[in-house]
Scaffold this motif. Structure first.
Motif, PDB file in Angstrom:
ATOM      1  N   VAL A  40       1.161  -1.224  -0.217  1.00  0.00           N
ATOM      2  CA  VAL A  40       0.134  -0.050   0.139  1.00  0.00           C
ATOM      3  C   VAL A  40       1.191   1.470  -0.136  1.00  0.00           C
ATOM      4  O   VAL A  40       1.538   2.014   0.800  1.00  0.00           O
ATOM      5  N   PRO A  41       1.048   2.048  -1.194  1.00  0.00           N
ATOM      6  CA  PRO A  41       1.712   3.384  -1.307  1.00  0.00           C
ATOM      7  C   PRO A  41       1.205   4.319  -0.258  1.00  0.00           C
ATOM      8  O   PRO A  41       2.607   5.253   0.289  1.00  0.00           O
ATOM      9  N   GLU A  42       0.483   4.575  -0.015  1.00  0.00           N
ATOM     10  CA  GLU A  42      -0.638   5.447  -0.117  1.00  0.00           C
ATOM     11  C   GLU A  42       0.248   5.082   1.168  1.00  0.00           C
ATOM     12  O   GLU A  42      -1.070   6.257   2.747  1.00  0.00           O
ATOM     13  N   ASP A  43       0.258   4.802   1.934  1.00  0.00           N
ATOM     14  CA  ASP A  43       0.605   3.702   3.810  1.00  0.00           C
ATOM     15  C   ASP A  43       1.208   4.640   4.066  1.00  0.00           C
ATOM     16  O   ASP A  43       3.051   4.992   3.583  1.00  0.00           O
ATOM     17  N   ALA A  53       8.849   5.899  -5.441  1.00  0.00           N
ATOM     18  CA  ALA A  53       9.648   4.874  -6.954  1.00  0.00           C
ATOM     19  C   ALA A  53       8.457   3.900  -7.435  1.00  0.00           C
ATOM     20  O   ALA A  53       8.224   3.885  -8.263  1.00  0.00           O
ATOM     21  N   TRP A  54       8.025   3.223  -6.707  1.00  0.00           N
ATOM     22  CA  TRP A  54       6.888   1.824  -6.996  1.00  0.00           C
ATOM     23  C   TRP A  54       6.251   2.578  -8.106  1.00  0.00           C
ATOM     24  O   TRP A  54       5.254   2.545  -8.968  1.00  0.00           O
ATOM     25  N   ALA A  55       5.358   3.595  -7.758  1.00  0.00           N
ATOM     26  CA  ALA A  55       4.236   4.512  -8.672  1.00  0.00           C
ATOM     27  C   ALA A  55       5.367   5.111 -10.162  1.00  0.00           C
ATOM     28  O   ALA A  55       4.846   4.390 -11.459  1.00  0.00           O
ATOM     29  N   ALA A  56       6.656   5.721 -10.412  1.00  0.00           N
ATOM     30  CA  ALA A  56       6.838   5.701 -10.941  1.00  0.00           C
ATOM     31  C   ALA A  56       7.479   4.128 -11.621  1.00  0.00           C
ATOM     32  O   ALA A  56       6.469   4.749 -13.120  1.00  0.00           O
ATOM     33  N   LEU A  57       7.960   3.089 -11.396  1.00  0.00           N
ATOM     34  CA  LEU A  57       7.684   2.108 -12.418  1.00  0.00           C
ATOM     35  C   LEU A  57       6.296   1.595 -12.136  1.00  0.00           C
ATOM     36  O   LEU A  57       6.639   1.124 -13.512  1.00  0.00           O
ATOM     37  N   SER A  58       5.772   1.817 -11.608  1.00  0.00           N
ATOM     38  CA  SER A  58       4.840   0.764 -12.431  1.00  0.00           C
ATOM     39  C   SER A  58       3.625   1.385 -12.826  1.00  0.00           C
ATOM     40  O   SER A  58       3.060   0.512 -14.377  1.00  0.00           O
ATOM     41  N   GLY A  59       3.890   2.492 -12.535  1.00  0.00           N
ATOM     42  CA  GLY A  59       2.930   3.708 -14.890  1.00  0.00           C
ATOM     43  C   GLY A  59       3.669   3.051 -15.186  1.00  0.00           C
ATOM     44  O   GLY A  59       3.302   2.516 -16.287  1.00  0.00           O
ATOM     45  N   ALA A  60       5.178   2.684 -15.745  1.00  0.00           N
ATOM     46  CA  ALA A  60       5.992   2.820 -17.083  1.00  0.00           C
ATOM     47  C   ALA A  60       5.820   1.578 -17.732  1.00  0.00           C
ATOM     48  O   ALA A  60       5.656   0.517 -18.434  1.00  0.00           O
ATOM     49  N   VAL A  61       5.920   0.179 -15.588  1.00  0.00           N
ATOM     50  CA  VAL A  61       6.045  -0.816 -16.909  1.00  0.00           C
ATOM     51  C   VAL A  61       4.323  -1.300 -17.375  1.00  0.00           C
ATOM     52  O   VAL A  61       3.778  -1.877 -18.170  1.00  0.00           O
ATOM     53  N   ILE A  62       3.488  -0.370 -17.005  1.00  0.00           N
ATOM     54  CA  ILE A  62       2.280  -1.099 -17.303  1.00  0.00           C
ATOM     55  C   ILE A  62       1.982  -0.782 -18.021  1.00  0.00           C
ATOM     56  O   ILE A  62       0.977  -1.135 -19.469  1.00  0.00           O
ATOM     57  N   GLY A  63       1.808   0.702 -18.044  1.00  0.00           N
ATOM     58  CA  GLY A  63       2.268   1.356 -19.528  1.00  0.00           C
ATOM     59  C   GLY A  63       2.630   0.552 -20.712  1.00  0.00           C
ATOM     60  O   GLY A  63       1.884   0.115 -21.984  1.00  0.00           O
ATOM     61  N   VAL A  64       4.150   0.316 -20.631  1.00  0.00           N
ATOM     62  CA  VAL A  64       4.593  -0.555 -21.807  1.00  0.00           C
ATOM     63  C   VAL A  64       4.149  -2.262 -22.238  1.00  0.00           C
ATOM     64  O   VAL A  64       3.593  -2.340 -22.967  1.00  0.00           O
ATOM     65  N   ALA A  65       3.789  -3.026 -20.537  1.00  0.00           N
ATOM     66  CA  ALA A  65       3.110  -3.706 -20.975  1.00  0.00           C
ATOM     67  C   ALA A  65       1.378  -4.093 -21.464  1.00  0.00           C
ATOM     68  O   ALA A  65       1.385  -4.447 -22.647  1.00  0.00           O
ATOM     69  N   ARG A  66       0.818  -3.344 -21.309  1.00  0.00           N
ATOM     70  CA  ARG A  66      -0.202  -2.735 -22.028  1.00  0.00           C
ATOM     71  C   ARG A  66       0.135  -2.468 -23.553  1.00  0.00           C
ATOM     72  O   ARG A  66      -1.567  -2.572 -24.797  1.00  0.00           O
TER      73      ARG A  66
END
Length: 95
Positions: A40-43, A53-66
């Motif tokens: 829970v990064p919002e915790d 870092a988690w938000a940037a990494l997850s946004g980039a990875v999810i965007g590229v994968a999609r």
């Protein structure tokens, strides 16, 4: 009928992309930090650096994968039907 086929194919691609991205994110995070990813990064107990870092990494990875999975689905659709899905057709300027 073709629009229903494309919607189904796009939905399946999105699910596959999300699963692949999740696995890649977890492996990457563990490999780089040695820790489990933040659940829970919002915790407030998660540091700002870790949350950002988690938000940037997850946004980039999810965007590229999609993008990769939808491109593959579109290529399959074109091969199967002979035309681009209407949802992906570009509006070309009229001459």
């Amino acid at each position: 009928m073709k629009s229903v086929l494309w919607k189904l194919l796009a939905a399946l691609s999105a699910v596959a992309a999300a699963r692949a991205a999740d696995q890649a994110l977890n492996l990457t995070w563990k490999g780089v930090t040695g820790n489990q990813p933040p659940t829970v990064p919002e915790d407030p107990e998660t540091t700002w650096a870790e949350a950002l870092a988690w938000a940037a990494l997850s946004g980039a990875v999810i965007g590229v994968a999609r993008m990769l999975f939808v491109r593959q689905a579109a290529a399959y659709y074109v091969k199967s039907t002979g035309e681009m899905p209407k949802a992906l057709a570009r509006d070309l300027p009229e001459d």
